[in-house]
Design an enzyme around this catalytic site. Structure first.
Site, mmCIF file in Angstrom:
data_model
loop_
_atom_site.group_PDB
_atom_site.id
_atom_site.type_symbol
_atom_site.label_atom_id
_atom_site.label_comp_id
_atom_site.label_asym_id
_atom_site.label_seq_id
_atom_site.Cartn_x
_atom_site.Cartn_y
_atom_site.Cartn_z
ATOM 1 N N GLU A 155 1.021 -1.171 -0.253
ATOM 2 C CA GLU A 155 0.184 -0.047 0.161
ATOM 3 C C GLU A 155 0.701 1.483 -0.049
ATOM 4 O O GLU A 155 0.407 2.315 1.228
ATOM 5 C CB GLU A 155 -0.888 -0.214 1.181
ATOM 6 C CG GLU A 155 -1.719 -1.029 1.303
ATOM 7 C CD GLU A 155 -3.060 -1.317 2.629
ATOM 8 O OE1 GLU A 155 -2.300 -0.128 3.536
ATOM 9 O OE2 GLU A 155 -3.466 -2.313 2.460
ATOM 10 N N GLU A 260 -6.419 -10.218 -1.046
ATOM 11 C CA GLU A 260 -7.368 -10.527 -0.090
ATOM 12 C C GLU A 260 -8.294 -10.478 -0.353
ATOM 13 O O GLU A 260 -9.283 -9.505 -0.291
ATOM 14 C CB GLU A 260 -7.003 -9.652 0.618
ATOM 15 C CG GLU A 260 -4.845 -9.033 1.219
ATOM 16 C CD GLU A 260 -4.180 -7.973 1.336
ATOM 17 O OE1 GLU A 260 -5.510 -6.622 2.588
ATOM 18 O OE2 GLU A 260 -3.861 -7.653 1.972
HETATM 19 O O1 9MR Z 1 -7.463 -8.405 8.841
HETATM 20 C C1 9MR Z 1 -6.715 -7.560 9.832
HETATM 21 C C2 9MR Z 1 -7.364 -7.243 10.952
HETATM 22 O O2 9MR Z 1 -7.402 -8.221 11.592
HETATM 23 C C3 9MR Z 1 -5.969 -6.184 10.941
HETATM 24 O O3 9MR Z 1 -6.919 -5.364 12.247
HETATM 25 C C4 9MR Z 1 -6.064 -4.701 9.856
HETATM 26 C C5 9MR Z 1 -4.785 -3.963 10.964
HETATM 27 O O4 9MR Z 1 -4.676 -3.070 9.883
HETATM 28 O O5 9MR Z 1 -5.255 -5.217 9.275
HETATM 29 C C6 9MR Z 1 -6.623 -6.848 8.197
HETATM 30 O O6 9MR Z 1 -5.666 -7.035 7.322
HETATM 31 C C7 9MR Z 1 -5.316 -5.650 6.390
HETATM 32 C C8 9MR Z 1 -3.845 -6.447 5.059
HETATM 33 O O7 9MR Z 1 -2.857 -6.878 6.139
HETATM 34 C C9 9MR Z 1 -3.314 -5.318 4.538
HETATM 35 N N1 9MR Z 1 -4.681 -4.618 3.175
HETATM 36 C C10 9MR Z 1 -5.609 -4.614 3.929
HETATM 37 C C11 9MR Z 1 -6.088 -5.401 5.065
HETATM 38 C C12 9MR Z 1 -7.734 -5.147 5.820
HETATM 39 O O8 9MR Z 1 -7.584 -4.085 6.117
#
Ligand code: 9MR
Length: 376
Positions: A155, A260
């Site tokens: 990102e 994802e």
């Molecule tokens: O699914 C993840 C969630 O449990 C966390 O709280 C969150 C924190 O930023 O991150 C989520 O996963 C992210 C991923 O690592 C990167 N892309 C966006 C995802 C959704 O936020």
């Protein structure tokens, strides 16, 4: 007579094995792409038998949802928390799954110490480079030969294609991305290296990533694939927009991974897209309409959204190396709290009781049909 019946039994059994063999997503997609799932610490710690069986049966790849992010694995400069990742890697190996590392350099869930000095001021470019190198090298050398590939940078762009003003960018400028890929390749020359981002079907963002891919390649750096995260809504992105981005990335000479994937079934009154974790909207009941059940037509539309997108990934299976869903069952999904906290969403392939949703069987059929064609 005895021989005939045992022969018949044999044929019946082998048919049975074939039917069973094709009744999982893992099996059905094996000639197309890796089918992955994000796993959480609960599951890796043994959690729940039903969930672990589903992970093993339906998926050929896993990625940790949180435990490899810098705030988790490297919470202080001289403190590493490898336990959960060690378990995750062992879990994937026991299930014979391709293990993906997520994520090395990301502005979010960033360890507090990483980019600042003891007074909380940004560190110098030299210090940050040394910290990035150490972070990347320590992780990748530890799991060398066991983790197949990494989301090296996550990102780094805004939706309009400009660089996100992350701490990494503010200190090192756009070079932080090249440096991360360079350190990663030094650490484990055999590991695949990926750039990963959301809203990749937004043309300006995809174009920026294409420029990045070309510039990394021009400098002789390794990049194997771009991860299109695939956090989707009922109305966006369109299949056409997603397809256009797959094509652009493929033309830039990289593989594509859907890293994802989830499809929120809930209303999207703010026309929100993506996964910028700081985006938040207030809760109201009108935006949380399916607490008790999902109307049939809505469920049907959601199934179609999944199979339309899956059909697209299958169409591009020569370019798409992996399709990973972001979580196993609806109960664990981050979408229940994003971009509105406390809603009840149903974005994944298994329900809160770990029942296989009907859409999975539709997807298995789609994959089986495509695989059969390949064999002809
Ligand atoms: O699914 C993840 C969630 O449990 C966390 O709280 C969150 C924190 O930023 O991150 C989520 O996963 C992210 C991923 O690592 C990167 N892309 C966006 C995802 C959704 O936020």
């Amino acid at each position: 007579m005895k021989r005939t019946s045992s022969l018949m039994l044999g044929i019946a059994c082998s048919l049975c094995v074939q039917v069973m063999a094709q009744s999982s997503l893992r099996e059905a997609t094996k000639d197309l792409f890796l089918m992955g799932v994000a796993v959480n610490n609960y599951q890796v710690n043994g959690g729940n038998r039903a969930e672990n069986d589903l992970i093993k049966t339906h998926f050929s790849s896993i990625v940790p949802e949180n435990c490899m992010k810098s705030s988790e694995i490297h919470p202080e400069e001289n403190r590493w928390e490898f336990g959960p990742t060690d378990k995750m890697v062992a879990f994937g190996e026991a299930n014979n799954q391709a293990i993906i590392g997520h994520t090395l350099i990301w502005h979010s869930q960033l360890a507090r110490w990483f980019t600042v000095d003891e007074k909380g001021q940004p560190v110098s470019a030299e210090v940050l480079k040394a910290r990035m190198r150490e972070h990347i090298h320590t992780i990748m050398k530890r799991y060398k030969g066991r983790i197949k590939g990494y989301d090296v940078v996550n990102e780094a762009f805004e939706d309009n294609g400009s660089y996100r003003r992350s701490p990494f960018y503010r200190i090192l400028g756009e070079d932080f991305i090249k440096l991360a890929f360079q350190y990663a390749h030094e650490a484990d020359p055999d590991a695949e290296l990926y750039y990963n981002d959301y809203n990749m079907s937004t043309p300006a963002k995809c174009d920026a990533v294409v420029r990045l891919v070309k510039s990394l390649k021009a400098e002789g750096l390794r990049i194997d694939a771009v991860g299109m995260q695939g956090h989707m809504n009922m109305d966006s992105p369109s299949v056409e927009a997603f397809e256009a981005s797959i094509k652009k990335l493929a033309d830039a000479g990289v593989k594509v991974m859907i890293t994802e994937w989830d499809i929120s079934i809930l209303p999207n009154p703010f026309n929100h897209s993506g996964a910028n974790i700081s985006d938040r909207f207030a809760y109201n009941e009108a935006n949380d309409p399916y607490r008790n059940s999902i109307p049939k037509d809505v469920q049907k539309a959601w199934n179609k959204r999944y199979t339309d997108m899956f059909g697209l990934f299958i169409k591009y299976h020569e370019v798409v190396d992996r399709v990973t869903v972001w979580g196993l069952n609806d109960g664990h999904s981050w979408k229940n709290n994003f971009p509105i906290r406390g809603r009840k969403d149903y974005p994944l392939l298994f329900d809160r009781e770990n029942n296989v949703k009907p859409v999975v069987n539709q997807m298995i059929k789609q994959a089986n049909k495509a695989s059969k064609k390949l064999k002809k």
